[in-house]
Motif scaffolding. Structure first.
Motif, PDB file in Angstrom:
ATOM      1  N   LEU A 251      13.440  46.760  -4.668  1.00  9.60           N
ATOM      2  CA  LEU A 251      14.275  48.014  -4.835  1.00  9.60           C
ATOM      3  C   LEU A 251      13.059  49.549  -4.988  1.00  9.60           C
ATOM      4  O   LEU A 251      13.396  50.358  -4.666  1.00  9.60           O
ATOM      5  N   GLY A 252      11.795  48.860  -5.358  1.00  8.03           N
ATOM      6  CA  GLY A 252      10.641  49.759  -5.183  1.00  8.03           C
ATOM      7  C   GLY A 252       9.323  49.355  -5.143  1.00  8.03           C
ATOM      8  O   GLY A 252       8.474  49.442  -6.197  1.00  8.03           O
TER       9      GLY A 252
ATOM     10  N   GLY B  48      16.280  51.524  -9.943  1.00  7.99           N
ATOM     11  CA  GLY B  48      16.675  51.093  -8.423  1.00  7.99           C
ATOM     12  C   GLY B  48      17.975  50.172  -8.438  1.00  7.99           C
ATOM     13  O   GLY B  48      18.710  50.362  -7.295  1.00  7.99           O
TER      14      GLY B  48
END
Length: 226
Positions: A175-176, A221
């Protein structure tokens, strides 16, 4: 009185081997969170019986890595906001104790090994690092801190949640990744520096902040519906 010798134990059972291989497939992203794990397909792929796969999945369920529902099969656990809050709150407490215990008990060789892992992270980042490779080094770093803490029950507590943490960190990276990549080396290098220092309070705080950074990144996220 003559006592018959016991039979020799096998190196390990097929169920444990199946669990190890499925766990590794999950950790490398082959089976993402929410993925269905089908016994027939796994048995054919691994070359073992369905019974061995079933027992292996039961071992992974005890680790909190998969979830089974009667008549609906087994899936890799998904990551919800509540899961994140619970697991990372527990990890923060464990990591704080592990770090301060390692500060007292770590040998020079153990600290050098932590330095080596941080250098390996930096080398990965300077090249074309993959998130899974960096995460493997990250988890290995924390494994070594728990070993250096020299507290058997603390190590057992870490192992009880280690698989879930690994999976959650994979989700965080998915997600990140840039947030993770930008912080992973500096945060771990700082922890090693503090392990060598004589400032228990700062080390304890930074160990907890290290976990909280991961928690916040993952929560940011996740979609609101989770």
């Amino acid at each position: 009185m003559t006592v018959a010798p016991l039979p020799k134990a096998s190196r390990r059972g097929l169920a444990q081997e199946a669990a190890d291989l499925i766990r590794e497939a999950i950790f490398t992203g082959h089976f993402p969170p929410g993925a269905q794990l089908r016994e027939v397909e796994l048995a054919a792929s691994l070359g073992v019986s369905r019974g061995s796969v079933r027992e292996g999945l039961a071992l992974l369920e005890r680790e909190g890595l998969v979830h089974s529902v009667w008549h609906r099969g087994t899936t890799v656990v998904d990551v919800t906001a509540q899961d994140v809050e619970e697991v990372y709150a527990l990890r923060a407490a464990l990591d704080r104790l592990a770090a301060t215990s390692a500060q007292r008990n770590a040998t020079a060789d153990q600290l050098t090994e932590l330095d080596t892992l941080v250098r390996a992270m930096a080398q990965e980042i300077s090249g074309d690092a993959s998130g899974t490779t960096l995460l493997a080094l990250d988890i290995a770093f924390h494994d070594r801190i728990y070993d250096a803490a020299n507290n058997r029950r603390l190590v057992e507590a870490w192992r009880a949640v280690r698989s879930q943490i690994y999976l959650f960190q994979l989700r965080r990276i998915a997600l990140g990744y840039e947030h993770y990549r930008a912080r992973v080396v500096d945060e771990h290098r700082e922890l090693v520096t503090l392990l060598r220092a004589d400032d228990r309070e700062t080390l304890a705080r930074r160990a907890e902040e290290h976990v909280d950074s991961a928690r916040c990144s993952l929560l940011a996220g996740l979609s609101p519906s989770m």
